[in-house]
Scaffold this motif. Structure first.
Motif, short mmCIF file in Angstrom:
data_model
loop_
_atom_site.label_atom_id
_atom_site.label_comp_id
_atom_site.label_asym_id
_atom_site.label_seq_id
_atom_site.Cartn_x
_atom_site.Cartn_y
_atom_site.Cartn_z
N THR A 1 5.10 9.92 7.07
CA THR A 1 4.13 9.08 7.79
C THR A 1 4.85 8.17 8.77
O THR A 1 5.84 7.53 8.43
N THR B 1 8.39 7.26 7.21
CA THR B 1 8.76 7.31 5.79
C THR B 1 9.54 8.59 5.50
O THR B 1 9.24 9.66 6.03
N LEU C 1 4.97 4.82 10.26
CA LEU C 1 4.43 3.48 10.07
C LEU C 1 4.17 2.82 11.41
O LEU C 1 3.19 2.09 11.58
N SER D 1 5.28 10.60 2.23
CA SER D 1 6.45 10.98 3.01
C SER D 1 6.01 11.62 4.33
O SER D 1 5.02 12.35 4.39
N ARG E 1 2.17 -4.70 5.13
CA ARG E 1 2.10 -5.14 6.53
C ARG E 1 1.69 -6.61 6.51
O ARG E 1 0.60 -6.95 6.04
N GLN F 1 0.84 -1.20 0.00
CA GLN F 1 0.00 0.00 0.00
C GLN F 1 0.87 1.24 0.00
O GLN F 1 2.02 1.21 0.43
N HIS F 2 0.31 2.35 -0.48
CA HIS F 2 1.06 3.60 -0.58
C HIS F 2 0.94 4.40 0.72
O HIS F 2 -0.12 4.51 1.32
N PHE F 3 2.08 4.99 1.13
CA PHE F 3 2.13 5.88 2.29
C PHE F 3 2.93 7.11 1.89
O PHE F 3 4.02 7.00 1.32
N ASN G 1 7.70 9.11 -0.48
CA ASN G 1 6.51 8.32 -0.76
C ASN G 1 6.92 6.85 -0.83
O ASN G 1 7.90 6.51 -1.50
N CYS G 2 6.20 5.99 -0.15
CA CYS G 2 6.60 4.59 -0.02
C CYS G 2 5.46 3.64 -0.36
O CYS G 2 4.28 4.02 -0.28
N ARG G 3 5.84 2.44 -0.75
CA ARG G 3 4.91 1.33 -0.84
C ARG G 3 5.33 0.30 0.20
O ARG G 3 6.50 -0.12 0.23
#
Length: 254
Positions: A40, A99, A42, A38, A107, A34-36, A102-104
């Motif tokens: 954020t 993050t 986790l 910058s 979990r 899923q996308h998160f 921008n990350c994928r």
């Protein structure tokens, strides 16, 4: 998804050779990312790790915040990295994971982690990954304790080069480095001004070049020599190949 875009599979396969069925199972995990954005968290400091986190794309970091707002980055996480496998079941985390770009992220639920651990090769790779995390922390302690400013940055750039190359994310001699000087200061225990001066010294020495969010290693053997960098602690399956790359390095055009 081809192997070049499966950093989790590539990393674990480098740590312990995987069977075809293992790769299929791990690729399915990456596909659920899923996308998160910058910035954020986790997992916040004091939070609970509800499952294993796999970084599929982007940059993240482990960090601690002091009451005065000062931050210490204690590890960078790059695609293919597994976060907090050993934190499952703990009541609270002793640091945050956030993050940097921008990350994928995937979990992985604890029951799925248990299934993965029943696969001998995967279990061995995950165990080795955890040991590498511990080794990396020890090396970072040495960096902060007895390396000069220039040496600290040189070591960090060598480490990221090796880790990203192993998962296919070095383009030529360049890789994405989406961190600013303030982030590097929080990583190396320096002020942003000192970081700027040290980066300038590395550039003037013809060791690195930086353009935007990308860093180019211009002379890997010399950069490794400055940092006294030995990639053995990363336990990469291509460690010997990394040494060959350094010994046969051709300076890239600028």
């Amino acid at each position: 998804m081809d192997e070049l875009h499966r950093p989790f599979v590539r990393k674990l396969d480098a740590l312990a050779p995987l069977h075809a069925a293992d790769k299929v199972a791990l690729a399915a995990i990456e596909a659920d990312a899923q996308h998160f954005p910058s910035g954020t968290d986790l997992i916040p400091d004091g939070g609970r790790a509800e499952g294993m986190i796999v970084l599929v794309e982007g940059y993240a970091c482990r960090y601690k915040l002091r009451k005065n707002g000062r931050r210490q980055i204690i590890a960078y996480l790059v695609p293919g990295d597994v976060c907090d496998l050993d934190a499952l079941g703990l009541d609270r985390m002793d640091h945050a994971i956030g993050t940097h770009s921008n990350c994928r992220v995937t979990r992985v639920e604890p029951n799925v982690v248990s299934d993965l651990r029943r696969r001998p090769a995967v279990a061995q790779a995950l165990q080795t990954a955890a040991r590498v995390d511990e080794a990396r922390l020890r090396v970072w302690l040495v960096n902060l304790g007895c390396r000069s400013a220039v040496e600290r940055l040189a070591h960090l750039f060598c480490e990221l080069f090796m880790r990203l190359r192993e998962v296919g994310l070095v383009n030529g001699n360049s890789y994405l480095l989406p961190v600013i000087q303030h982030d590097l200061a929080d990583t190396t225990g320096m002020t942003p001004v000192h970081v700027n001066r040290s980066l300038g010294a590395l550039r003037r020495a013809g060791l690195i070049a930086r353009k935007g969010k990308h860093l180019t290693v211009l002379d890997l053997p010399r950069l490794m020599a400055v940092a006294e960098f030995d990639p053995g602690y990363l336990q990469l399956g291509s460690g010997r190949r990394m040494g060959e790359i350094a010994s046969s390095w051709m300076e890239p055009p600028i």
